[in-house]
Design an enzyme around this catalytic site. Structure first.
Site, PDB file in Angstrom:
ATOM      1  N   ARG A  91       0.837  -1.210   0.000  1.00  0.00           N
ATOM      2  CA  ARG A  91       0.000   0.000   0.000  1.00  0.00           C
ATOM      3  C   ARG A  91       0.866   1.252   0.000  1.00  0.00           C
ATOM      4  O   ARG A  91       0.532   2.259  -0.610  1.00  0.00           O
ATOM      5  CB  ARG A  91      -0.922  -0.017   1.220  1.00  0.00           C
ATOM      6  CG  ARG A  91      -1.938  -1.152   1.179  1.00  0.00           C
ATOM      7  CD  ARG A  91      -2.692  -1.243   2.484  1.00  0.00           C
ATOM      8  NE  ARG A  91      -3.685  -2.307   2.499  1.00  0.00           N
ATOM      9  CZ  ARG A  91      -3.457  -3.545   2.959  1.00  0.00           C
ATOM     10  NH1 ARG A  91      -2.258  -3.877   3.407  1.00  0.00           N
ATOM     11  NH2 ARG A  91      -4.431  -4.433   2.964  1.00  0.00           N
ATOM     12  N   ASP A 151      -9.486  -4.718   8.511  1.00  0.00           N
ATOM     13  CA  ASP A 151      -8.587  -5.693   9.141  1.00  0.00           C
ATOM     14  C   ASP A 151      -9.238  -6.246  10.413  1.00  0.00           C
ATOM     15  O   ASP A 151      -9.152  -7.443  10.700  1.00  0.00           O
ATOM     16  CB  ASP A 151      -7.255  -5.017   9.487  1.00  0.00           C
ATOM     17  CG  ASP A 151      -6.789  -4.134   8.353  1.00  0.00           C
ATOM     18  OD1 ASP A 151      -5.908  -4.534   7.597  1.00  0.00           O
ATOM     19  OD2 ASP A 151      -7.350  -3.026   8.204  1.00  0.00           O
ATOM     20  N   ARG A 154     -11.898  -8.640   9.356  1.00  0.00           N
ATOM     21  CA  ARG A 154     -11.295  -9.914   8.928  1.00  0.00           C
ATOM     22  C   ARG A 154     -10.887 -10.727  10.161  1.00  0.00           C
ATOM     23  O   ARG A 154     -11.091 -11.945  10.223  1.00  0.00           O
ATOM     24  CB  ARG A 154     -10.046  -9.637   8.076  1.00  0.00           C
ATOM     25  CG  ARG A 154     -10.382  -9.148   6.684  1.00  0.00           C
ATOM     26  CD  ARG A 154      -9.149  -8.637   5.934  1.00  0.00           C
ATOM     27  NE  ARG A 154      -9.470  -8.358   4.546  1.00  0.00           N
ATOM     28  CZ  ARG A 154      -8.826  -7.490   3.778  1.00  0.00           C
ATOM     29  NH1 ARG A 154      -7.794  -6.812   4.259  1.00  0.00           N
ATOM     30  NH2 ARG A 154      -9.181  -7.306   2.520  1.00  0.00           N
ATOM     31  N   HIS A 178      -2.908   0.559   8.339  1.00  0.00           N
ATOM     32  CA  HIS A 178      -3.641  -0.386   7.486  1.00  0.00           C
ATOM     33  C   HIS A 178      -2.612  -0.863   6.466  1.00  0.00           C
ATOM     34  O   HIS A 178      -2.447  -0.284   5.406  1.00  0.00           O
ATOM     35  CB  HIS A 178      -4.832   0.303   6.811  1.00  0.00           C
ATOM     36  CG  HIS A 178      -5.473  -0.548   5.741  1.00  0.00           C
ATOM     37  ND1 HIS A 178      -5.948  -1.805   5.983  1.00  0.00           N
ATOM     38  CD2 HIS A 178      -5.685  -0.321   4.424  1.00  0.00           C
ATOM     39  CE1 HIS A 178      -6.434  -2.307   4.864  1.00  0.00           C
ATOM     40  NE2 HIS A 178      -6.283  -1.430   3.901  1.00  0.00           N
TER      41      HIS A 178
HETATM   42  P1  NAD Z   1     -10.126   1.285  -9.194  1.00  0.00           P
HETATM   43  O1  NAD Z   1      -8.960   1.487 -10.094  1.00  0.00           O
HETATM   44  O2  NAD Z   1     -11.120   0.252  -9.510  1.00  0.00           O
HETATM   45  O3  NAD Z   1     -10.912   2.656  -9.018  1.00  0.00           O
HETATM   46  C1  NAD Z   1     -10.276   3.869  -8.821  1.00  0.00           C
HETATM   47  C2  NAD Z   1     -11.162   4.924  -9.446  1.00  0.00           C
HETATM   48  O4  NAD Z   1     -10.601   6.207  -9.142  1.00  0.00           O
HETATM   49  C3  NAD Z   1     -11.259   4.815 -10.979  1.00  0.00           C
HETATM   50  O5  NAD Z   1     -12.627   4.726 -11.361  1.00  0.00           O
HETATM   51  C4  NAD Z   1     -10.609   6.103 -11.468  1.00  0.00           C
HETATM   52  O6  NAD Z   1     -11.200   6.607 -12.655  1.00  0.00           O
HETATM   53  C5  NAD Z   1     -10.860   7.022 -10.285  1.00  0.00           C
HETATM   54  N1  NAD Z   1      -9.980   8.198 -10.248  1.00  0.00           N
HETATM   55  C6  NAD Z   1      -8.639   8.230 -10.413  1.00  0.00           C
HETATM   56  N2  NAD Z   1      -8.211   9.514 -10.300  1.00  0.00           N
HETATM   57  C7  NAD Z   1      -9.309  10.276 -10.058  1.00  0.00           C
HETATM   58  C8  NAD Z   1      -9.521  11.653  -9.854  1.00  0.00           C
HETATM   59  N3  NAD Z   1      -8.505  12.518  -9.886  1.00  0.00           N
HETATM   60  N4  NAD Z   1     -10.766  12.085  -9.638  1.00  0.00           N
HETATM   61  C9  NAD Z   1     -11.813  11.224  -9.623  1.00  0.00           C
HETATM   62  N5  NAD Z   1     -11.684   9.908  -9.802  1.00  0.00           N
HETATM   63  C10 NAD Z   1     -10.434   9.453 -10.027  1.00  0.00           C
HETATM   64  O7  NAD Z   1      -9.503   1.031  -7.735  1.00  0.00           O
HETATM   65  P2  NAD Z   1     -10.261   0.354  -6.503  1.00  0.00           P
HETATM   66  O8  NAD Z   1      -9.996  -1.094  -6.511  1.00  0.00           O
HETATM   67  O9  NAD Z   1     -11.644   0.873  -6.446  1.00  0.00           O
HETATM   68  O10 NAD Z   1      -9.402   0.953  -5.277  1.00  0.00           O
HETATM   69  C11 NAD Z   1      -9.514   2.312  -4.924  1.00  0.00           C
HETATM   70  C12 NAD Z   1      -8.608   2.588  -3.726  1.00  0.00           C
HETATM   71  O11 NAD Z   1      -9.142   1.920  -2.574  1.00  0.00           O
HETATM   72  C13 NAD Z   1      -7.184   2.046  -3.892  1.00  0.00           C
HETATM   73  O12 NAD Z   1      -6.245   2.971  -3.392  1.00  0.00           O
HETATM   74  C14 NAD Z   1      -7.185   0.787  -3.049  1.00  0.00           C
HETATM   75  O13 NAD Z   1      -5.889   0.423  -2.609  1.00  0.00           O
HETATM   76  C15 NAD Z   1      -8.076   1.239  -1.923  1.00  0.00           C
HETATM   77  N6  NAD Z   1      -8.596   0.174  -1.064  1.00  0.00           N
HETATM   78  C16 NAD Z   1      -8.675   0.456   0.257  1.00  0.00           C
HETATM   79  C17 NAD Z   1      -9.110  -0.491   1.142  1.00  0.00           C
HETATM   80  C18 NAD Z   1      -9.156  -0.150   2.614  1.00  0.00           C
HETATM   81  O14 NAD Z   1      -9.292  -1.038   3.473  1.00  0.00           O
HETATM   82  N7  NAD Z   1      -9.072   1.113   2.956  1.00  0.00           N
HETATM   83  C19 NAD Z   1      -9.516  -1.757   0.685  1.00  0.00           C
HETATM   84  C20 NAD Z   1      -9.466  -2.012  -0.676  1.00  0.00           C
HETATM   85  C21 NAD Z   1      -8.989  -1.035  -1.548  1.00  0.00           C
END
Ligand code: NAD
Length: 316
Positions: A91, A151, A154, A178
């Site tokens: 991450r 987490d 889980r 995280h």
């Molecule tokens: P994804 O690639 O499917 O979606 C990301 C989206 O962000 C895309 O639709 C993209 O077009 C959009 N985007 C990018 N730049 C942008 C901007 N400037 N303005 C508006 N939209 C924009 O990715 P995902 O799988 O949905 O993951 C998103 C984030 O969530 C990642 O950083 C991932 O690591 C994180 N995540 C966090 C957790 C957690 O526990 N916090 C869990 C899973 C994923």
């Protein structure tokens, strides 16, 4: 008669964002949901698709594909925009790219007089929560990261499965980053008030080494899922909905969120996962757990690693 209409603006309708929108609609948590994404067609398509499920939802939610001007009247802005982990990536590898993306997003939200609560899900979530706090100038209570909410979920799920007890009766927290330096708080882990260590001592079927493996499976869950399906999204989406509900419905619920520490746990100037009471005003209070010596050392290490990776945020 209630006259305030709850509005959530979601920025980033990728895998996490659209799963969150779907879960939000299915649980009928907010009256209005606005979708924003760089990929406008995707968020427009999502709004259409979600609206077509309305007859099957528990209640009406007005959903539309919007823009930053919709943030003015929002109660919560949820950010799940940005890059996600590719197989083998940590991450923390995402910090530079996503800090840049966040600068643009948060500045646009603030330019539209947003005055609610920020909820951050994008990784590395602790560092990006700090970035949102810094860019927005908001009080710390109104910038919340999802922290170790997933987490912890889980952990509770795997412990419930192991001891064959409803996961909702398992009370155990994962705190810290995280990410790879997170830690389980074994010293306070219990099932219905009975310490996990008692369960181990009572039954020869239960073994200490199994508990250690359970934690490793929690810590490495994202890697295992990403190897199999490319991304994780359902669990975090449900955690985000839980958090949204706790905020909008003023629940005073205890959830392990990424919160700003200002002396709590002996740490300062860092966003990190800790249990906190959340309500309509955001973070009401951080819960102090009396960590044992090993846990204290691990928590301090987690803080250190986060701080070592915050350079891009300090450069904003
Ligand atoms: P994804 O690639 O499917 O979606 C990301 C989206 O962000 C895309 O639709 C993209 O077009 C959009 N985007 C990018 N730049 C942008 C901007 N400037 N303005 C508006 N939209 C924009 O990715 P995902 O799988 O949905 O993951 C998103 C984030 O969530 C990642 O950083 C991932 O690591 C994180 N995540 C966090 C957790 C957690 O526990 N916090 C869990 C899973 C994923």
């Amino acid at each position: 008669m209630k006259n305030h209409v709850n509005r959530v603006v979601l920025i980033g309708t990728g895998a996490v964002g659209s799963s969150y929108a779907f879960a939000l609609l299915n649980q009928g948590v907010t009256e209005e949901l606005v979708l924003i994404d760089l990929n406008k067609e995707k968020s427009e398509g999502d709004a259409m698709d979600l609206n077509h499920g309305m007859p099957f939802a528990p209640g009406p939610t007005k959903i539309w594909f919007g823009d930053y001007s919709d943030c003015k009247d929002a109660d919560i802005v949820v950010i799940s925009a940005g890059a996600n982990q590719k197989p083998g990536e940590t991450r923390l590898d995402l910090v530079e790219k996503n800090t840049r993306i966040f600068k643009g997003i948060v500045e646009q939200v603030m330019a539209n007089s947003f005055d609610g609560i920020f909820l951050v899900a994008t990784n590395p979530v602790d560092i990006l929560s700090y970035a949102v706090w810094k860019i927005s100038g908001f009080p710390k209570e109104r910038v919340i990261g999802t922290g170790t909410i997933l987490d912890t979920a889980r952990f509770r799920y795997l412990l419930g499965d192991y001891f064959n007890v409803d996961t909702r009766n398992v009370h155990a927290y994962i705190i810290g980053e995280h990410g790879d330096t997170e830690l389980p708080v074994w010293s306070h882990a219990n099932i219905a008030g009975s310490q996990i260590s008692h369960w181990i001592n009572q039954e020869s079927n239960y073994k200490q080494e199994d508990l250690e493996q359970i934690f490793l499976n929690v810590r490495d869950a994202a890697y295992h899922i990403i190897e199999r399906k490319g991304a994780t999204y359902y669990g975090i989406a449900m955690g985000l909905v839980r958090l949204t509900k706790a905020l909008l419905q003023n629940e005073n619920s205890v959830l392990t969120v990424s919160a700003y520490l200002d002396g709590e746990y002996g740490q300062k100037d860092v966003y990190i996962g800790v249990p906190a009471v959340v309500n309509r005003n955001g973070i009401r209070q951080i819960i102090h757990l009396d960590l044992d010596e090993t846990e204290k050392v691990k928590f301090a290490h987690s803080v250190k690693i986060l701080k070592q990776n915050m350079e891009p945020v300090f450069k904003i």
